[in-house]
Enzyme design. Structure first.
Site, PDB file in Angstrom:
ATOM      1  N   CYS B  94       0.830  -1.205   0.000  1.00 49.75           N
ATOM      2  CA  CYS B  94       0.000   0.000   0.000  1.00 49.75           C
ATOM      3  C   CYS B  94       0.870   1.262   0.000  1.00 49.75           C
ATOM      4  O   CYS B  94       1.562   1.518  -0.971  1.00 49.75           O
ATOM      5  CB  CYS B  94      -0.942  -0.062   1.198  1.00 49.75           C
ATOM      6  N   HIS B 191      -3.339  -6.645   1.944  1.00 47.28           N
ATOM      7  CA  HIS B 191      -3.308  -6.799   3.401  1.00 47.28           C
ATOM      8  C   HIS B 191      -3.819  -8.190   3.738  1.00 47.28           C
ATOM      9  O   HIS B 191      -4.166  -8.968   2.867  1.00 47.28           O
ATOM     10  CB  HIS B 191      -4.201  -5.743   4.065  1.00 47.28           C
TER      11      HIS B 191
END
Ligand SMILES: [Zn+2]
Lengths: 464, 242
Positions: B94, B191
């Site tokens: 990210c 994630h």
């Protein structure tokens, strides 16, 4: 009092729809009646709240609001007051409206003298504006599940704005051990009272990972803790600017945990000290006890009523529940976010237990769709516990892996998968006559209750 | 043998259970009797490349990414880029992934320069991609994770994607790619945390580090039964939720 026709119609419609939902067996019938009533009279909550002679008490916080508001309702009822309370945990505006409509006559006459309103964090400002409570109890602000990260600042700001618009005849009771609550309530025109732990031997060495860094809201430096009790709650000060935890109006001393079953504390206010025994486990529940007792004392409840109400209190739906099933004692503890989960694990770890534990993780909307949050939980608490560990639910495998990487040997971890098949397997692993812990996320708790209900063991929550 | 795992900006860029990645690296080293140390490197701290074996760089909110982007400019960023070009392994997710590219343009803010290790750039997109993801990677097979990003990443002509998105939106929702891989460094939007459920990636990073420091050629295998159960569960979950 004149008869308000629109209000009367709205109440009647709300009552009827609660009744018909229950007849259809669709569940607790807690939110839909509120929607029906709100459509008929948008001001219904404001009007009803204004008619309650003893006023309203609103309870909010990320963790413990259901337990705290239920303890408080129990105390008030014990004092002989009729209590209007959104008992089934429906804590958005429409659920609160539903609870109010159910507890008033068709003419809009409340059946109780005082209201205890549990409210969702995001709904709090609107609930306060509409019910104009005499007392607002703020318990804590924690990070909730993942999908809601980043909302914490937004909620703190909205609470601060709400607090700054209160009137001097209103009171807020805050948990001063939470630095964020202390900071946002500094400028409120309302009377501010505080509760917290004055002395407690159960402390943490460092901030848990799931806790947000504790920052001084005055100068931005990191806060220093003289004692840290739970997540970011403790006795703190700022070495840079001198800011410190406010003095406690209700300070808990001699905070004791008695295994998994109970705890006690002495609550001091001024020169008086009140000894409180509670049948609730864990430090987090003793915070709830201190908050509820402080609130009850603030609205004038006598000491003995507070003591008796807390002593007799049985845990609220979904938080801690004991169930007898096939000659086993099952203890169900809801887990809903990393901090709550941490405290449950910490309590289990302190008890030297050897009987099996089952953790049920779902990933539906109400649980948090991203199970990443399991990695913010300190599952390492369980590394030294002897108990065999079972996992179940939609994300049974994720929880099993989380336990493994916490340093628990794979042989001690059994992923059972789908809850429907897991429940009987788990119960068989528990020796007869023993106690076993089941830790479900929210939707897993609902399904678990359904499964137990089908097996003839649990009363549905609205029948309590 | 000993591995030092450095969590870049671990004090501020640590959302979404990203520490699970650091735990996975450390535990999978320890289970092979390799010592593992975890350190963090924050803003204003100097990077000593010889002291680190594996890097992890996670995500943060935009507001946390801005000071980090400033800190990584200049010598620190140059040293980091050279270390990665020298073959040091890194997993970035990210926000960290975005800053390994040429730049990131958040919504309503100035463009944040990255360190330009990946031939890629990122910008704020109009919608947020949220949900379970399955990626097919030539090197690792299927990868599972959970995406939650509104930043879009576009790969330049010399960049190799980590894989193709089978379920989910990936780098930008348009070209079917997810993540980026160059030498021993991976960037992605996964994630979950990523590594515990994708042990092949953990082991790739660990082996790269051991090879670089100790000349080790292969890793002792581990029993990954639980990891595979979680992996398969995540694949099925992605298929029914998106
Ligand atoms: Zn300060």
């Amino acid at each position: 009092m004149t008869f308000d026709i629109r209000l009367g119609l709205a109440i009647a419609a709300g009552k009827l729809s609660a009744l018909s939902i229950r007849r259809l067996g669709r569940g607790g019938g807690t939110a839909l009646p509120g929607i029906v009533s709100n459509q008929l009279d948008a001001d219904i909550l404001d009007k009803l709240a204004a008619r309650i002679p003893g006023g309203s008490i609103v309870v909010a916080g990320t963790n413990g609001k259901t337990t705290t508001s239920r303890i408080l309702a129990e105390i008030l009822e014990r004092a002989g007051l009729g209590v209007i309370h959104n008992r089934s945990g429906s804590n958005l505006v429409r659920g609160i409206t539903a609870a109010f409509t159910e507890q008033v006559s068709i003419s809009g006459q409340p059946s109780g003298q005082i209201a205890v309103i549990e409210t969702d964090e995001a709904a709090l400002p609107e609930v306060v504006r509409r019910t104009r409570p005499r007392l607002i109890v703020l318990l804590n602000l924690f990070r909730d599940q993942l999908d809601r990260y980043g909302e914490l600042d937004t909620i703190a700001r909205s609470w601060q704005a709400m607090l700054n618009e209160l009137d001097p005849d209103q009171t807020v009771l805050i948990n001063a051990d939470d630095p964020a609550l202390a900071a946002i309530s500094e400028d409120t025109p309302a009377k501010r009272l505080t509760f917290g732990f004055q002395q407690c031997e159960h402390t943490l060495d460092h901030l848990p990972h799931a806790a947000d860094a504790a920052i001084c809201r005055r100068c931005g430096a990191s806060l220093t803790y003289r004692e840290l009790y739970l997540s970011h709650l403790g006795d703190y000060h700022c070495e840079q600017c001198g800011y410190r935890r406010p003095d406690l109006d209700y300070g808990a001393t001699d905070v004791q945990l008695n295994g998994l079953d109970s705890g006690s504390l002495d609550l001091s206010s001024g020169d008086a000290t009140l000894h409180l025994d509670a049948s609730l486990p864990g430090l987090y529940n003793l915070y709830n006890v201190a908050g509820a007792a402080g609130a009850a004392l603030t609205v004038g409840m006598p000491d003995w009523v507070v003591q008796a109400g807390i002593g007799e209190f049985k845990a609220a739906f979904g938080r801690i529940e004991r169930v007898e099933y096939h000659n086993r004692n099952l203890v169900l503890v809801l887990i809903k976010n990393p901090t709550g989960f941490n405290e449950v694990l910490r309590t289990l770890a302190m008890s030297d237990m050897t009987d099996p534990v089952m953790i049920i993780i779902n990933d539906l909307d109400a649980d948090g769709r991203d199970v990443s949050w399991l990695w913010d939980v300190d599952a390492e608490h369980l590394a030294d516990v002897e108990a065999p560990l079972f996992t179940a639910g939609i994300r049974s495998g994720d929880m099993a892996v989380r336990l493994k990487y916490a340093g628990i040997a794979s042989e001690r971890i059994t992923p059972l998968g789908d809850l429907d098949g897991a429940i009987d397997q788990f119960v068989e692993a528990v020796p007869e006559g023993h106690t076993a812990f089941i830790l479900p996320t929210y939707t897993a708790m609902l399904r678990l209750r359904e499964l137990l209900h089908q097996r003839g063991v649990v009363q549905m929550f609205w029948e309590q | 043998m000993k591995l030092t795992i450095c969590w870049l900006y671990g004090d501020t860029m640590n959302i979404y259970g990203d520490r699970g990645n650091v735990m996975a690296l450390a535990q999978r080293a320890r289970w092979r009797d390799i010592e593992a140390d975890i350190t963090t490197l924050g803003s204003g701290e100097k990077l000593d490349p010889d002291a680190v074996d594996i890097f992890f760089w996670g995500g943060g909110q935009d507001r946390e990414q801005i000071p980090v982007s400033q800190d990584i400019q200049g010598e620190k960023g140059t040293v980091l880029r050279q270390t990665l070009e020298d073959g040091a392994p890194m997993l970035s997710v990210c926000g960290g992934y975005q800053l390994l590219g040429k730049h990131y343009h958040p919504y309503g803010e100035d463009q944040l320069p990255g360190i330009g290790f990946f031939d890629a750039w990122s910008e704020a997109g109009p919608e947020r991609f949220i949900g379970n993801v399955v990626v097919e990677s030539e090197r690792f097979g299927s990868l599972v994770g959970f995406e939650n990003h509104s930043g879009l990443t576009f790969l330049g002509p010399t960049a190799e994607p980590l894989g193709r998105v089978r379920v989910g939106r990936g780098n930008n929702g348009k070209d079917g790619t997810e993540g980026c891989i160059r030498l021993n460094t991976l960037g992605c939007y996964l994630h979950g945390a990523l590594l515990p459920k994708n042990p092949a990636v953990s082991d790739f990073l660990i082996l790269a580090a051991l090879k670089r420091r100790y000349g080790v050629e292969e890793l002792q295998p581990l029993a990954d039964d639980l990891e595979m159960i979680a992996h398969q569960e995540a694949v099925r979950r992605a298929e029914v939720t998106r």
